[in-house]
Design a protein around this motif. Sequence first.
Motif, short mmCIF file in Angstrom:
data_model
loop_
_atom_site.label_atom_id
_atom_site.label_comp_id
_atom_site.label_asym_id
_atom_site.label_seq_id
_atom_site.Cartn_x
_atom_site.Cartn_y
_atom_site.Cartn_z
N MET A 10 -0.12 20.51 21.50
CA MET A 10 -0.89 20.05 20.37
C MET A 10 -0.18 18.84 19.75
N THR A 11 -0.89 17.75 19.57
CA THR A 11 -0.29 16.56 18.98
C THR A 11 -0.71 16.44 17.52
N ALA A 12 0.23 16.02 16.71
CA ALA A 12 -0.06 15.82 15.29
C ALA A 12 -0.72 14.45 15.11
N GLU A 13 -1.77 14.43 14.32
CA GLU A 13 -2.43 13.16 14.04
C GLU A 13 -1.61 12.39 13.02
N LYS A 14 -1.49 11.10 13.25
CA LYS A 14 -0.73 10.26 12.34
C LYS A 14 -1.63 9.85 11.18
N LYS A 15 -1.18 10.11 9.96
CA LYS A 15 -1.96 9.79 8.77
C LYS A 15 -1.89 8.28 8.51
N THR A 16 -3.04 7.71 8.21
CA THR A 16 -3.11 6.30 7.86
C THR A 16 -3.74 6.15 6.48
N TYR A 17 -3.64 4.96 5.94
CA TYR A 17 -4.09 4.70 4.57
C TYR A 17 -4.93 3.43 4.50
N PRO A 18 -6.05 3.40 5.24
CA PRO A 18 -6.83 2.16 5.30
C PRO A 18 -7.43 1.73 3.96
N GLU A 19 -7.79 2.67 3.10
CA GLU A 19 -8.38 2.30 1.82
C GLU A 19 -7.34 1.64 0.91
N ILE A 20 -6.13 2.19 0.89
CA ILE A 20 -5.06 1.60 0.09
C ILE A 20 -4.74 0.21 0.63
N GLY A 21 -4.65 0.10 1.95
CA GLY A 21 -4.36 -1.19 2.57
C GLY A 21 -5.41 -2.24 2.23
N ALA A 22 -6.67 -1.84 2.24
CA ALA A 22 -7.76 -2.78 1.92
C ALA A 22 -7.63 -3.26 0.48
N ARG A 23 -7.26 -2.37 -0.44
CA ARG A 23 -7.09 -2.79 -1.83
C ARG A 23 -5.88 -3.71 -1.98
N HIS A 79 7.47 -11.52 -3.24
CA HIS A 79 7.62 -10.29 -4.01
C HIS A 79 8.81 -9.44 -3.58
N GLY A 80 9.60 -9.94 -2.64
CA GLY A 80 10.80 -9.22 -2.21
C GLY A 80 10.54 -8.06 -1.26
N PHE A 81 9.37 -8.08 -0.61
CA PHE A 81 9.05 -7.07 0.39
C PHE A 81 9.37 -7.63 1.76
N GLY A 82 9.67 -6.77 2.71
CA GLY A 82 9.81 -7.22 4.09
C GLY A 82 8.43 -7.56 4.64
N THR A 83 8.38 -8.54 5.53
CA THR A 83 7.10 -8.96 6.10
C THR A 83 6.43 -7.82 6.86
N SER A 84 7.19 -7.11 7.69
CA SER A 84 6.58 -6.00 8.43
C SER A 84 6.23 -4.85 7.50
N GLN A 85 7.02 -4.67 6.45
CA GLN A 85 6.74 -3.64 5.45
C GLN A 85 5.38 -3.91 4.80
N TRP A 86 5.17 -5.15 4.32
CA TRP A 86 3.89 -5.47 3.69
C TRP A 86 2.75 -5.36 4.70
N GLY A 95 -2.66 -0.37 6.41
CA GLY A 95 -2.85 1.07 6.27
C GLY A 95 -2.00 1.92 7.19
N VAL A 96 -1.02 1.33 7.84
CA VAL A 96 -0.14 2.09 8.73
C VAL A 96 0.79 2.99 7.92
N ARG A 97 1.26 2.47 6.80
CA ARG A 97 2.11 3.23 5.89
C ARG A 97 1.56 3.07 4.47
N ARG A 98 1.95 4.00 3.60
CA ARG A 98 1.50 3.93 2.21
C ARG A 98 2.59 3.29 1.36
#
Length: 86
Positions: free
Chosen positions: A1-14, A34-41, A47-50
């Motif tokens: 059984m594989t765990a589904e990876k949670k994504t956050y497309p609505e937050i990302g869109a905002r 804004h002092g964020f990493g490029t890949s982080q942003w 929506g890959v991460r929250r």
Amino acid sequence: MTAEKKTYPEIGARLRKVREAFSDLAQNAWAERHGFGTSQWNNWENGVRRISVDEAERLCDLYGLSLDYIYLGRRDGLSEKASKLL
């Protein structure tokens, strides 16, 4: 059984709407400003991460946003400027 990876497309869109409403910067320039990493942003906006509450609060303070807007899409509580732009 594989765990589904949670994504956050609505937050990302905002987050994308915020970036585009308050600037004409590309993701990498916005992240740097804004002092964020490029890949982080990129992960947040796609929506890959929250985005963390601490980082979201920084955006709220700078742009008259609310955590309810970023996480839930609730528009009440936005500053007048943010409400008009978003």
